[in-house]
Design a protein around this motif. Structure first.
Motif, PDB file in Angstrom:
ATOM      1  N   ASP A   1      32.859  97.804   0.741  1.00 52.17           N
ATOM      2  CA  ASP A   1      31.967  97.841   1.627  1.00 52.17           C
ATOM      3  C   ASP A   1      31.806  95.945   1.969  1.00 52.17           C
ATOM      4  N   CYS A   2      31.720  95.752   3.203  1.00 51.17           N
ATOM      5  CA  CYS A   2      31.793  94.389   3.549  1.00 51.17           C
ATOM      6  C   CYS A   2      30.310  94.098   4.007  1.00 51.17           C
ATOM      7  N   THR A   3      29.243  93.512   3.447  1.00 45.96           N
ATOM      8  CA  THR A   3      27.831  93.493   3.729  1.00 45.96           C
ATOM      9  C   THR A   3      27.698  92.510   5.156  1.00 45.96           C
ATOM     10  N   ALA A   4      26.524  92.717   5.644  1.00 45.16           N
ATOM     11  CA  ALA A   4      26.051  92.032   6.870  1.00 45.16           C
ATOM     12  C   ALA A   4      26.389  90.495   6.700  1.00 45.16           C
ATOM     13  N   ASN A   5      26.129  89.667   5.645  1.00 46.43           N
ATOM     14  CA  ASN A   5      26.425  88.230   5.428  1.00 46.43           C
ATOM     15  C   ASN A   5      27.767  87.910   5.411  1.00 46.43           C
ATOM     16  N   GLY A   6      28.672  88.718   5.316  1.00 45.34           N
ATOM     17  CA  GLY A   6      30.318  88.405   5.086  1.00 45.34           C
ATOM     18  C   GLY A   6      30.596  88.331   3.690  1.00 45.34           C
ATOM     19  N   THR A   7      29.901  88.952   2.822  1.00 48.51           N
ATOM     20  CA  THR A   7      30.648  89.223   1.669  1.00 48.51           C
ATOM     21  C   THR A   7      30.670  90.539   0.997  1.00 48.51           C
ATOM     22  N   TRP A   8      31.819  90.592   0.147  1.00 50.88           N
ATOM     23  CA  TRP A   8      32.122  91.889  -0.328  1.00 50.88           C
ATOM     24  C   TRP A   8      30.724  92.453  -1.255  1.00 50.88           C
ATOM     25  N   PHE A   9      30.466  93.690  -1.297  1.00 50.50           N
ATOM     26  CA  PHE A   9      29.429  94.105  -2.147  1.00 50.50           C
ATOM     27  C   PHE A   9      29.770  94.224  -3.555  1.00 50.50           C
ATOM     28  N   LYS A  10      28.806  93.788  -4.121  1.00 52.82           N
ATOM     29  CA  LYS A  10      28.603  93.574  -5.662  1.00 52.82           C
ATOM     30  C   LYS A  10      27.794  94.912  -6.081  1.00 52.82           C
ATOM     31  N   HIS A  11      28.273  95.347  -7.377  1.00 56.74           N
ATOM     32  CA  HIS A  11      27.767  96.515  -8.030  1.00 56.74           C
ATOM     33  C   HIS A  11      26.414  96.002  -8.562  1.00 56.74           C
ATOM     34  N   PRO A  12      25.543  96.901  -8.320  1.00 50.18           N
ATOM     35  CA  PRO A  12      24.117  96.420  -8.669  1.00 50.18           C
ATOM     36  C   PRO A  12      23.708  96.408 -10.112  1.00 50.18           C
TER      37      PRO A  12
ATOM     38  N   PHE B   1      43.910 110.654  -1.435  1.00 49.15           N
ATOM     39  CA  PHE B   1      42.512 110.376  -1.124  1.00 49.15           C
ATOM     40  C   PHE B   1      42.523 109.023  -0.769  1.00 49.15           C
ATOM     41  N   ILE B   2      41.385 108.712  -0.167  1.00 46.94           N
ATOM     42  CA  ILE B   2      41.050 107.458   0.358  1.00 46.94           C
ATOM     43  C   ILE B   2      39.843 106.466  -0.417  1.00 46.94           C
ATOM     44  N   ALA B   3      40.316 105.122  -0.712  1.00 44.50           N
ATOM     45  CA  ALA B   3      38.947 104.477  -1.549  1.00 44.50           C
ATOM     46  C   ALA B   3      38.609 103.586  -0.491  1.00 44.50           C
ATOM     47  N   HIS B   4      37.434 102.724  -0.634  1.00 44.54           N
ATOM     48  CA  HIS B   4      36.699 102.074   0.271  1.00 44.54           C
ATOM     49  C   HIS B   4      35.872 100.812  -0.475  1.00 44.54           C
TER      50      HIS B   4
ATOM     51  N   TRP C   1      42.735  94.785  -0.154  1.00 46.90           N
ATOM     52  CA  TRP C   1      41.863  94.800   1.100  1.00 46.90           C
ATOM     53  C   TRP C   1      41.721  93.715   2.010  1.00 46.90           C
ATOM     54  N   PRO C   2      42.326  93.855   3.423  1.00 48.52           N
ATOM     55  CA  PRO C   2      42.329  92.820   4.368  1.00 48.52           C
ATOM     56  C   PRO C   2      41.016  92.403   4.799  1.00 48.52           C
ATOM     57  N   ASP C   3      41.068  91.292   5.501  1.00 47.64           N
ATOM     58  CA  ASP C   3      39.926  90.836   6.390  1.00 47.64           C
ATOM     59  C   ASP C   3      39.150  91.900   7.026  1.00 47.64           C
ATOM     60  N   THR C   4      37.874  91.855   6.753  1.00 49.57           N
ATOM     61  CA  THR C   4      36.909  93.012   7.066  1.00 49.57           C
ATOM     62  C   THR C   4      35.873  92.351   7.911  1.00 49.57           C
ATOM     63  N   PRO C   5      35.329  92.980   9.134  1.00 43.48           N
ATOM     64  CA  PRO C   5      34.207  92.287   9.782  1.00 43.48           C
ATOM     65  C   PRO C   5      32.718  92.646   9.178  1.00 43.48           C
ATOM     66  N   ALA C   6      31.872  91.710   9.169  1.00 46.04           N
ATOM     67  CA  ALA C   6      30.701  92.029   8.326  1.00 46.04           C
ATOM     68  C   ALA C   6      29.934  93.432   8.843  1.00 46.04           C
ATOM     69  N   GLY C   7      29.467  93.962   7.751  1.00 48.02           N
ATOM     70  CA  GLY C   7      28.745  95.393   8.190  1.00 48.02           C
ATOM     71  C   GLY C   7      29.491  96.327   8.329  1.00 48.02           C
ATOM     72  N   THR C   8      30.823  96.172   8.086  1.00 43.17           N
ATOM     73  CA  THR C   8      31.727  97.608   8.111  1.00 43.17           C
ATOM     74  C   THR C   8      32.266  97.862   6.785  1.00 43.17           C
ATOM     75  N   VAL C   9      33.278  98.887   6.742  1.00 45.06           N
ATOM     76  CA  VAL C   9      34.038  99.316   5.504  1.00 45.06           C
ATOM     77  C   VAL C   9      35.246  99.077   5.807  1.00 45.06           C
ATOM     78  N   ALA C  10      35.994  98.797   4.814  1.00 45.66           N
ATOM     79  CA  ALA C  10      37.580  98.733   4.740  1.00 45.66           C
ATOM     80  C   ALA C  10      38.065 100.148   3.819  1.00 45.66           C
ATOM     81  N   PHE C  11      39.209 100.344   4.208  1.00 45.49           N
ATOM     82  CA  PHE C  11      39.724 101.750   3.432  1.00 45.49           C
ATOM     83  C   PHE C  11      41.212 101.458   3.035  1.00 45.49           C
TER      84      PHE C  11
END
Length: 417
Positions: A82-93, A77-80, A53-63
């Motif tokens: 999420d890069c959250t608004a604070n610049g960290t990768w999404f964590k599973h709840p 098919f494509i996986a994705h 996964w490359p560098d990704t702007p905050a609040g966007t999605v990498a594919f």
């Protein structure tokens, strides 16, 4: 042999992951040298163990493309991620760990269709199993039906019943669980071998039915009991020889992974026995029809029922049943070379036809050889009449006897007996 295959598969996957990791590190290093093309905050590029996964702007999605080396994933098919608004990768709840979404890598439409086909297989095998067990109970219950031909039918029913039960176990215990398929335990490999052995016995017993009818008409002086004994031995032993050859070939050439669930070129060993059985049965039945027509033409029309040359009604019924079952039981193997490729418009029709013809074979066998058998129907009808009318007859007889006694001895009190 099985353990070495599992180790080889694991090493192969690890080599692919290692290569992808090295490629990802090179890409990320080049990206760091040139600097990010967007302002902070942003999520730094990372390798999650499957994809880069490359560098990704905050609040966007990498594919990223779905990994092709994972069983069940569609690489188109494509996986994705999420890069959250604070610049960290999404964590599973639930797990609280950084998570990449690969749920989109599974073709849900194809998965749903496969599940429906598997359900159709299970339903057909379950219905066939019930019909076969009921047929065995009926034929075992009526002692008057015991004869060499019924013995052949019962062996045929037993073969189909065991095979249907094993298919149900296969679809319940193995098919829905990819982890079991990947672990490739010895028990699931044994289930595959035993299942296909009894699949072969189905066709060997159908061959026995055809050979029995042919011998009965062509060789009138042969002992039926001795013939049935020989057919019983051959019908259970010959499939064992073929399944042993098939098993040794797969073991010798190392095709023992994934519970043997995938097709193998050595499956042609089993196809040889099936095709030989179908071809020989066809030859026998054609000759039977020829002999029957010859006998019927040579028999005077007015003496057809009394002459010894006329074929019996039960023999004709068995012949009709065998003629109907021959194309039905061989349909799967006749259309196998014409299987449509993946994604073909006719692929679903092929799978649907295969599921119906394969799973409901046992029901057809039980229906033609038992439920539509004139002798069986006559026995059931006779037993039903006996059960239904016996109490009435006893009541009528008791009343009549009581009336006769009361008129003969009016003062003895015997009318109350």
């Amino acid at each position: 042999m099985t353990g070495s295959n599992n180790t080889t598969e694991i090493v192969y996957e690890q080599e692919i992951i290692k290569q992808k990791y090295q490629q990802c590190m090179v890409q990320l290093e080049l990206s760091n040298q040139t600097g990010p093309h967007f302002k902070e905050p942003y999520c730094k590029g990372v390798f999650d163990g499957w994809s880069c996964w490359p560098d990704t702007p905050a609040g966007t999605v990498a594919f990223a493309p779905c990994p092709e080396f994972i069983t069940g994933f569609d690489p188109t098919f494509i996986a994705h991620k999420d890069c959250t608004a604070n610049g960290t990768w999404f964590k599973h709840p639930i797990s609280g760990l950084v998570w990449s979404n690969y749920t989109t890598c599974v073709n849900m439409e194809d998965l749903d269709w496969s599940q429906k086909i598997n359900t159709l297989y299970e339903t057909g095998y379950a219905i066939s199993l019930v019909a076969l067990l009921l047929s065995l109970i009926i034929l075992s219950y009526f002692k008057s039906l015991r004869c060499p031909r019924i013995t052949l039918h019962m062996n045929l029913f037993t073969s189909f019943a065991i095979n249907n039960l094993l298919w149900l176990l296969w679809y319940r215990l193995i098919v829905p669980y990819p982890d079991i398929v990947k672990q490739n335990g010895v028990w699931c490999q044994c289930l595959h071998v035993i299942l296909h052995y009894f699949l072969l016995t189905n066709y060997s017993w159908m061959f026995g039915e055809g050979f029995y009818l042919h011998t009965l008409l062509v060789s009138a002086f042969i002992s039926e009991e001795r013939l049935v004994k020989w057919l019983t031995r051959l019908a259970w032993i010959i499939p064992f020889i073929f399944i042993t050859i098939y098993m040794k070939l797969r073991l010798f050439f190392g095709q023992t992974d994934k519970c043997w669930i995938e097709d193998s070129p050595y499956m042609s060993v089993l196809t040889v026995l099936v095709c030989c059985s179908m071809v020989l049965n066809l030859i026998f039945l054609c000759n039977i029809v020829r002999v029957l027509l010859t006998k019927l033409r040579s028999t005077p029309s007015g003496m057809a029922s009394s002459t010894s040359q006329a074929p019996s009604r039960s023999l004709l019924q068995a012949l009709r049943a065998t003629l109907l079952l021959l194309p039905l039981l061989g349909l799967n193997y006749l259309v196998t070379p014409f299987r449509p490729h993946k994604g073909h418009p006719w692929e679903k029709y092929y799978e649907l036809t295969s599921a119906i013809t394969a799973s409901f074979q046992g029901l057809c066998v039980a229906t033609l050889f038992c439920f539509c058998n004139g002798e069986v129907i006559a026995q059931i009808r006779r037993r039903w009449q006996y059960i239904m009318f016996r109490p009435r007859a006893n009541s009528y007889t008791a009343t009549t006897v009581s009336f006769v006694r009361s008129t003969a001895c009016p003062n003895t009190g015997e009318d109350n007996v």
